[in-house]
Design an enzyme around this catalytic site. Structure first.
Site, mmCIF file in Angstrom:
data_model
loop_
_atom_site.group_PDB
_atom_site.id
_atom_site.type_symbol
_atom_site.label_atom_id
_atom_site.label_comp_id
_atom_site.label_asym_id
_atom_site.label_seq_id
_atom_site.Cartn_x
_atom_site.Cartn_y
_atom_site.Cartn_z
ATOM 1 N N LYS A 175 0.861 -1.194 0.000
ATOM 2 C CA LYS A 175 0.000 0.000 0.000
ATOM 3 C C LYS A 175 0.892 1.237 0.000
ATOM 4 O O LYS A 175 1.730 1.407 0.884
ATOM 5 C CB LYS A 175 -0.903 0.003 1.230
ATOM 6 C CG LYS A 175 -1.637 1.321 1.484
ATOM 7 C CD LYS A 175 -2.299 1.353 2.853
ATOM 8 C CE LYS A 175 -2.837 2.737 3.185
ATOM 9 N NZ LYS A 175 -3.403 2.810 4.558
ATOM 10 N N ASP A 201 -2.312 10.789 3.389
ATOM 11 C CA ASP A 201 -3.702 10.414 3.626
ATOM 12 C C ASP A 201 -4.372 11.437 4.534
ATOM 13 O O ASP A 201 -4.200 11.424 5.748
ATOM 14 C CB ASP A 201 -3.775 9.021 4.263
ATOM 15 C CG ASP A 201 -5.213 8.585 4.511
ATOM 16 O OD1 ASP A 201 -6.118 9.141 3.843
ATOM 17 O OD2 ASP A 201 -5.431 7.694 5.351
ATOM 18 N N ARG A 233 -7.452 -0.271 1.671
ATOM 19 C CA ARG A 233 -7.968 -1.579 1.231
ATOM 20 C C ARG A 233 -8.476 -1.521 -0.216
ATOM 21 O O ARG A 233 -8.480 -2.523 -0.914
ATOM 22 C CB ARG A 233 -9.064 -2.046 2.197
ATOM 23 C CG ARG A 233 -10.277 -1.173 2.265
ATOM 24 C CD ARG A 233 -11.060 -1.349 3.553
ATOM 25 N NE ARG A 233 -10.326 -0.812 4.692
ATOM 26 C CZ ARG A 233 -10.765 -0.871 5.954
ATOM 27 N NH1 ARG A 233 -11.899 -1.479 6.237
ATOM 28 N NH2 ARG A 233 -10.046 -0.345 6.935
ATOM 29 N N ASP A 281 1.934 6.783 5.364
ATOM 30 C CA ASP A 281 0.914 5.796 5.027
ATOM 31 C C ASP A 281 1.301 4.979 3.799
ATOM 32 O O ASP A 281 0.509 4.196 3.291
ATOM 33 C CB ASP A 281 -0.436 6.491 4.802
ATOM 34 C CG ASP A 281 -1.611 5.585 5.108
ATOM 35 O OD1 ASP A 281 -1.427 4.584 5.833
ATOM 36 O OD2 ASP A 281 -2.723 5.870 4.620
ATOM 37 N N GLU A 317 -9.281 3.795 2.833
ATOM 38 C CA GLU A 317 -8.890 3.842 1.427
ATOM 39 C C GLU A 317 -7.826 2.820 1.043
ATOM 40 O O GLU A 317 -7.754 2.386 -0.109
ATOM 41 C CB GLU A 317 -8.406 5.253 1.074
ATOM 42 C CG GLU A 317 -6.952 5.574 1.365
ATOM 43 C CD GLU A 317 -6.567 5.459 2.843
ATOM 44 O OE1 GLU A 317 -5.388 5.151 3.114
ATOM 45 O OE2 GLU A 317 -7.426 5.662 3.725
ATOM 46 N N ASP A 359 -11.838 7.380 4.450
ATOM 47 C CA ASP A 359 -10.574 7.157 5.159
ATOM 48 C C ASP A 359 -10.243 5.671 5.260
ATOM 49 O O ASP A 359 -9.197 5.308 5.779
ATOM 50 C CB ASP A 359 -10.640 7.789 6.558
ATOM 51 C CG ASP A 359 -9.272 7.903 7.206
ATOM 52 O OD1 ASP A 359 -8.267 7.946 6.458
ATOM 53 O OD2 ASP A 359 -9.187 7.956 8.452
ATOM 54 N N LYS A 387 -9.525 13.440 8.424
ATOM 55 C CA LYS A 387 -8.976 13.099 9.729
ATOM 56 C C LYS A 387 -8.891 14.339 10.612
ATOM 57 O O LYS A 387 -8.866 15.473 10.110
ATOM 58 C CB LYS A 387 -7.562 12.527 9.566
ATOM 59 C CG LYS A 387 -7.464 11.202 8.842
ATOM 60 C CD LYS A 387 -6.003 10.807 8.655
ATOM 61 C CE LYS A 387 -5.873 9.489 7.914
ATOM 62 N NZ LYS A 387 -6.305 8.342 8.740
#
Length: 514
Positions: free
Chosen positions: A280, A285, A366, A303, A364, A362, A292
């Site tokens: 990933k 993010d 996956r 991230d 995201e 959020d 967030k």
């Protein structure tokens, strides 16, 4: 790929008379170096060095017991004290370190990190690797190579954006000689570990870079530098990813000014089915429309730690010429709240054809992995797939920073990962999967929704990913607690840890290399 050298390490024989600093200088006719010199020796809890070290120390050996009493030094592993400018001694410092009693690879990597903490930048040091009670020459060579690895891992720093530095921080690498009983074998074993250290350093640097520098296009460019090591690198732009149906991945990056990228890296060190590693790479993010909280959002530059580890692993495998067929696939996106960003309530169609209702933008990562997993298994038909992702805050609640969460559809692969984790100290803990959790991500409007709510958050994220895996052995590593901001220790003083490079390199070398 050119890597920064933080410490220069060489090996010499314990019986080489040139280890004596004065003798070496006289033989070479050199002036005394401005850099201070240290001799580092190991003792047991009886405070006695091994015989060869004792002979090397000469009269200075008698100082250890007396000085240890004054320093209240008990010889415990990874503790030390030093004697400055011993009379008649060739070195400026004698550093006495408690030897490890656990003769495992991970312990001696940590010991190497501790030893490096006793060596200042730009100085010269000799480490007498003559361990009390250690008699096997083969074992000693492997442990000395592990010590070298630990020293390199500890030496890493990320200071390229500091314009003012201390006088002691001039970017000059320390020069270390590790004196061993078998120079040739230790040097041979250390070469592979050097490659792994380079991979860890690369992964750490990628994680530490600021997000205005390391956006998806720049990340892809740096990954493409692996070509210099013989890695075949392919970069898919937005149009190419759209053409093959990666709409779940592309939906994440719709709100960003920086285009998304998919990078495929192939190392063909052997024949047969490839091993697939998937990362990933959310370069920043914000959470998107489901934004967030502001506090701590700067950490979301990390991230992409999963993708960084995959790049670091591919560097390590190629640099040490691993006899394995391996492929790394990373998805690089930025999750921003633009007017074009995806919304809660949207439904996107993944590369697999399955539809996904967006409950929270959020969740995201996956979406990125869903398309990557489907792509990797269908294009490469790999022996197995392992994905790494800073996927859920819930894994921190469950495991803190001590373990990565492991989820898998295959017991054998899980056991191999756990064994590699024990050997490297990059530990994993397996959590359950099952139909009861799968129901939590069923959607009223699509095939699934992208979050199952507060309960079992890490498990439902893994259940989501499993819907994009067919019969291929697969493991998901949730590294939200280990890939960035993890506690500093003897081998890592960096915010970005490079976690996963050593784990997966050990998995490959122990179980899959030809």
């Amino acid at each position: 790929m050119k890597m920064t050298e933080f410490v220069k390490i060489d090996f010499a024989s314990l019986k080489d008379s040139k280890l004596n600093g004065r003798a070496e200088g006289k033989q070479r006719g050199e002036a005394k170096s401005a850099a201070h010199t240290s001799l580092i020796v190991f003792v047991g809890e009886d405070l006695k060095p091994a015989p060869t070290t004792a002979a090397l120390l000469g009269n200075a050996a008698s100082l250890i017991g007396k000085a240890a009493a004054v320093a209240n030094f008990k010889g415990k592993p990874r503790t030390s004290f030093e004697i400055l400018s011993p009379a008649g001694f060739a070195f400026d410092r004698l550093v006495v370190v408690g030897a490890e009693t656990d003769v495992s690879s991970s312990s001696f990597v940590m010991l190497g990190g501790y030893v490096m903490s006793r060596i200042s930048e730009g100085s010269r040091a000799t480490v007498a690797f003559d361990l009390p009670g250690e008699s096997s020459a083969a074992k000693s060579a492997a442990l000395a190579a592990d010590l070298s690895l630990g020293m390199q891992l500890r030496s890493y720093r990320f200071d390229r954006y500091k314009t003012k530095k201390d006088d002691a921080d001039k970017g000059i690498p320390a020069r270390v000689t590790i004196a061993v009983s078998d120079v040739a074998e230790t040097r041979r074993l250390a070469q592979a570990r050097d490659a792994v250290a380079e991979g860890v350093h690369l992964a750490r640097t990628l994680v530490n870079e600021p997000p205005n520098v390391l956006h998806p296009v720049e990340f892809a460019r740096r990954a493409a530098e692996l070509k210099s090591l013989g890695v075949e690198v392919e970069v898919l732009d937005v149009n190419e990813a759209e053409k093959i149906g990666m709409r779940a991945l592309l939906a994440v990056g719709r709100g960003s000014a920086h285009e998304s990228r998919v990078v495929i890296m192939r190392w063909a060190g052997a024949e047969g089915k490839p091993l697939a590693f998937i990362g990933k790479g959310v370069c920043f993010d914000t959470g998107g429309i489901s934004i967030k909280p502001a506090a701590g959002m700067e950490d979301m530059k990390g991230d992409m730690a999963g993708a960084a580890s995959v790049v670091g692993l591919m560097h390590a495998l190629a640099a040490r010429k691993a006899k394995v067929n391996a492929v790394g696939v990373i998805g690089l996106v930025e999750n921003m709240p633009d007017g074009n960003a995806q919304r809660p309530g949207d439904i996107v169609t993944s590369m697999s054809g399955q539809t996904i209702e967006i409950i929270n933008t959020d969740a995201e990562g996956r979406l990125v992995l869903a398309d990557l997993l489907w792509y990797a298994q269908n294009r490469f038909q790999p022996e197995f797939m392992v994905d790494l992702a800073t996927l859920t805050g819930a894994i921190l609640v469950a495991l803190a920073h001590e373990h990565a969460g492991l989820f898998s559809n295959n017991d054998v692969l899980s056991e191999k990962l756990a064994a590699a984790g024990k050997e490297t100290g990059e530990k994993v803990w397996r959590l359950p999967l099952g139909p009861i959790y799968d129901k939590l991500i069923d959607s009223k409007f699509a095939d699934m929704k992208n979050t199952g709510g507060r309960h079992a958050g890490s498990i439902t994220a893994a259940q989501f990913l499993q819907r994009f895996v067919n019969d291929i052995p697969w493991a998901h590593l949730d590294i939200a607690g280990t890939g960035m901001g993890s506690p500093q220790d003897d081998i890592n003083q960096s915010w970005g840890s490079g976690w996963g490079v050593r784990l997966l390199d050990r998995l490959v070398s122990d179980s899959y290399e030809a």
